[in-house]
Write an enzyme that holds these catalytic residues in place. Structure first.
Site, PDB file in Angstrom:
ATOM      1  N   ASN A  14      -8.863  -3.789   5.278  1.00 31.74           N
ATOM      2  CA  ASN A  14      -8.898  -2.404   4.819  1.00 31.74           C
ATOM      3  C   ASN A  14      -9.731  -2.383   3.545  1.00 31.74           C
ATOM      4  O   ASN A  14      -9.276  -2.818   2.498  1.00 31.74           O
ATOM      5  CB  ASN A  14      -7.449  -1.948   4.555  1.00 31.74           C
ATOM      6  CG  ASN A  14      -7.377  -0.579   3.910  1.00 31.74           C
ATOM      7  OD1 ASN A  14      -8.378   0.138   3.839  1.00 31.74           O
ATOM      8  ND2 ASN A  14      -6.187  -0.214   3.449  1.00 31.74           N
ATOM      9  N   TRP A  15     -10.948  -1.888   3.675  1.00 28.16           N
ATOM     10  CA  TRP A  15     -11.872  -1.945   2.529  1.00 28.16           C
ATOM     11  C   TRP A  15     -11.579  -0.875   1.479  1.00 28.16           C
ATOM     12  O   TRP A  15     -12.180  -0.860   0.421  1.00 28.16           O
ATOM     13  CB  TRP A  15     -13.329  -1.845   3.012  1.00 28.16           C
ATOM     14  CG  TRP A  15     -13.798  -3.051   3.786  1.00 28.16           C
ATOM     15  CD1 TRP A  15     -13.043  -4.135   4.168  1.00 28.16           C
ATOM     16  CD2 TRP A  15     -15.120  -3.310   4.277  1.00 28.16           C
ATOM     17  NE1 TRP A  15     -13.824  -5.037   4.855  1.00 28.16           N
ATOM     18  CE2 TRP A  15     -15.100  -4.558   4.946  1.00 28.16           C
ATOM     19  CE3 TRP A  15     -16.332  -2.597   4.237  1.00 28.16           C
ATOM     20  CZ2 TRP A  15     -16.238  -5.114   5.549  1.00 28.16           C
ATOM     21  CZ3 TRP A  15     -17.462  -3.145   4.837  1.00 28.16           C
ATOM     22  CH2 TRP A  15     -17.411  -4.389   5.480  1.00 28.16           C
ATOM     23  N   LYS A  16     -10.708   0.063   1.808  1.00 26.75           N
ATOM     24  CA  LYS A  16     -10.352   1.161   0.889  1.00 26.75           C
ATOM     25  C   LYS A  16     -11.631   1.836   0.352  1.00 26.75           C
ATOM     26  O   LYS A  16     -12.620   1.870   1.064  1.00 26.75           O
ATOM     27  CB  LYS A  16      -9.443   0.639  -0.225  1.00 26.75           C
ATOM     28  CG  LYS A  16      -8.223  -0.099   0.334  1.00 26.75           C
ATOM     29  CD  LYS A  16      -7.158  -0.374  -0.683  1.00 26.75           C
ATOM     30  CE  LYS A  16      -6.000  -1.100  -0.002  1.00 26.75           C
ATOM     31  NZ  LYS A  16      -4.866  -1.337  -0.893  1.00 26.75           N
ATOM     32  N   HIS A  60      -1.113   4.997   5.593  1.00 28.72           N
ATOM     33  CA  HIS A  60      -1.161   3.981   4.519  1.00 28.72           C
ATOM     34  C   HIS A  60      -0.410   4.522   3.300  1.00 28.72           C
ATOM     35  O   HIS A  60      -0.451   5.724   3.015  1.00 28.72           O
ATOM     36  CB  HIS A  60      -2.613   3.663   4.161  1.00 28.72           C
ATOM     37  CG  HIS A  60      -2.727   2.488   3.250  1.00 28.72           C
ATOM     38  ND1 HIS A  60      -2.527   2.587   1.891  1.00 28.72           N
ATOM     39  CD2 HIS A  60      -2.967   1.183   3.504  1.00 28.72           C
ATOM     40  CE1 HIS A  60      -2.645   1.379   1.360  1.00 28.72           C
ATOM     41  NE2 HIS A  60      -2.918   0.515   2.310  1.00 28.72           N
ATOM     42  N   GLU A 105      -1.058   4.518   0.284  1.00 26.92           N
ATOM     43  CA  GLU A 105      -1.891   5.285  -0.657  1.00 26.92           C
ATOM     44  C   GLU A 105      -2.110   6.710  -0.152  1.00 26.92           C
ATOM     45  O   GLU A 105      -2.205   7.653  -0.946  1.00 26.92           O
ATOM     46  CB  GLU A 105      -3.227   4.540  -0.883  1.00 26.92           C
ATOM     47  CG  GLU A 105      -3.021   3.306  -1.750  1.00 26.92           C
ATOM     48  CD  GLU A 105      -3.949   2.139  -1.447  1.00 26.92           C
ATOM     49  OE1 GLU A 105      -5.016   2.340  -0.846  1.00 26.92           O
ATOM     50  OE2 GLU A 105      -3.578   1.003  -1.815  1.00 26.92           O
ATOM     51  N   GLU A 131       3.898  -2.832   5.099  1.00 23.01           N
ATOM     52  CA  GLU A 131       3.281  -3.107   3.807  1.00 23.01           C
ATOM     53  C   GLU A 131       4.219  -2.668   2.690  1.00 23.01           C
ATOM     54  O   GLU A 131       4.222  -1.480   2.320  1.00 23.01           O
ATOM     55  CB  GLU A 131       1.963  -2.333   3.677  1.00 23.01           C
ATOM     56  CG  GLU A 131       0.941  -2.696   4.718  1.00 23.01           C
ATOM     57  CD  GLU A 131      -0.473  -2.371   4.258  1.00 23.01           C
ATOM     58  OE1 GLU A 131      -1.299  -3.283   4.219  1.00 23.01           O
ATOM     59  OE2 GLU A 131      -0.737  -1.210   3.884  1.00 23.01           O
ATOM     60  N   GLY A 185      -1.853  -4.831  -3.651  1.00 19.69           N
ATOM     61  CA  GLY A 185      -2.792  -4.919  -4.772  1.00 19.69           C
ATOM     62  C   GLY A 185      -2.165  -5.456  -6.047  1.00 19.69           C
ATOM     63  O   GLY A 185      -2.758  -5.388  -7.116  1.00 19.69           O
ATOM     64  N   SER A 230      -1.057  -8.013  -0.622  1.00 24.43           N
ATOM     65  CA  SER A 230      -1.498  -9.235  -1.314  1.00 24.43           C
ATOM     66  C   SER A 230      -1.552 -10.464  -0.408  1.00 24.43           C
ATOM     67  O   SER A 230      -1.303 -11.574  -0.864  1.00 24.43           O
ATOM     68  CB  SER A 230      -0.635  -9.501  -2.551  1.00 24.43           C
ATOM     69  OG  SER A 230      -0.801  -8.449  -3.499  1.00 24.43           O
ATOM     70  N   GLY A 263      -7.627  -6.282  -0.902  1.00 20.93           N
ATOM     71  CA  GLY A 263      -8.475  -6.988  -1.860  1.00 20.93           C
ATOM     72  C   GLY A 263      -9.208  -8.192  -1.290  1.00 20.93           C
ATOM     73  O   GLY A 263     -10.430  -8.328  -1.448  1.00 20.93           O
TER      74      GLY A 263
HETATM   75  P1  PGA Z   1      -3.909  -5.667  -0.674  1.00 24.59           P
HETATM   76  O1  PGA Z   1      -3.899  -4.292   0.170  1.00 24.59           O
HETATM   77  O2  PGA Z   1      -4.192  -6.765   0.308  1.00 24.59           O
HETATM   78  O3  PGA Z   1      -5.008  -5.496  -1.676  1.00 24.59           O
HETATM   79  O4  PGA Z   1      -2.568  -5.806  -1.296  1.00 24.59           O
HETATM   80  C1  PGA Z   1      -3.318  -4.233   1.438  1.00 24.59           C
HETATM   81  C2  PGA Z   1      -3.376  -2.803   1.926  1.00 24.59           C
HETATM   82  O5  PGA Z   1      -3.151  -1.886   1.138  1.00 24.59           O
HETATM   83  O6  PGA Z   1      -3.637  -2.560   3.114  1.00 24.59           O
END
Ligand code: PGA
Length: 253
Positions: free
Chosen positions: A10-12, A96, A98, A168, A174, A214, A236
């Site tokens: 997931n490149w966000k 997600h 976010e 998640e 993150g 993470s 990340g």
């Molecule tokens: P992260 O993000 O690996 O940076 O913790 C995972 C995600 O939000 O899909």
């Protein structure tokens, strides 16, 4: 039946078009031989077409990070399932944390999006997970079960079998804090029990449940070898080709 693993990036909101193209090209070279599990990358909408051209015909599939639940119309700033399909997108990340916390997406909105994705033939990567407060209050199981139930409300067993779930924990996203492989595995098992009561034993044991939060090149082997962990949704570490390729090439035990 063994569940086929999926490792998804997931490149966000990262990488401009040139950077995204470069990352996709490097990734292809580093994961060429991988056949035993599936690989997906989800760049931003702006980069999807260009990345689609680069990964066409490879073992890497394309995902989007979101979509709207309506087919078309006056929804400024939104993107539809048909638009994604028209450029070769196969997966769509939905719900997600976010999107839930920053953009106010509710379980009801996410449910509508999952239904639309299935109707159109996109594979929803349906995200669930508890906050730190919820975990500390001993409510993690209830929260994920509730999110699972509401996200899949009104979806038949046949349709729901097209969904991939990503657990998640929000406190792990993150932050560098990862759920221990044992904790993640046990929550995945709890989710499977919920799926059993919503649908059937067979459905629950076939459901792909990814872990996200993470995951990195150092902890991936432990996580991905757990019985109930069917892959990863990686933020990340998916932005750095060596790290992501190492996760994809995880060591099976
Ligand atoms: P992260 O993000 O690996 O940076 O913790 C995972 C995600 O939000 O899909």
């Amino acid at each position: 039946m063994a569940r086929r693993k999926l490792i998804a990036g997931n490149w966000k909101m990262n990488k401009n078009v040139d950077e995204a193209k470069a990352l996709a090209k490097e990734l292809i070279n580093n994961v060429k031989g991988v056949e035993t599990h599936d690989i997906m990358i989800a760049p931003t909408f702006v980069c999807l077409s260009e990345v689609a051209n680069i990964i066409k015909g490879t073992n890497i599939s394309l995902g989007a990070q979101n979509m709207h639940f309506e087919d078309s119309g006056a929804y400024t700033g939104e993107v539809s399932a048909d638009m994604l399909l028209s450029i070769g997108v196969e997966y769509v990340i939905l719900g997600h944390s976010e999107r839930r916390t920053i953009f106010g997406e509710t379980d009801e909105i996410i449910n509508k999006k999952i239904k639309k994705a299935i109707e159109k033939g996109l594979i929803p990567v349906f995200c669930i997970g508890e906050t730190l407060e919820e975990r500390e209050a001993g409510k993690a199981d209830d929260v994920v079960n509730n999110q699972t139930t509401k996200g899949l409300a009104g979806i038949s067993e046949a349709d729901a079998s097209k969904v991939v779930i990503a657990y998640e924990p929000i406190w792990a996203i993150g932050t560098g804090k990862t759920a221990t492989p044992e904790d993640a595995d046990s929550i995945h098992n709890i989710i499977r029990n919920t799926l059993k009561s919503l649908y059937s034993d067979a459905f629950a044991s076939n459901m792909k449940i990814l872990y996200g939060g993470s995951m990195n090149e150092n902890n991936a082997d432990e996580l991905l070898n757990k019985e109930n962990i069917d892959g990863g949704l990686i933020g990340g570490a998916a932005l750095v080709v060596d790290k992501f390729a190492r996760i994809i090439n995880y060591v099976k035990k």
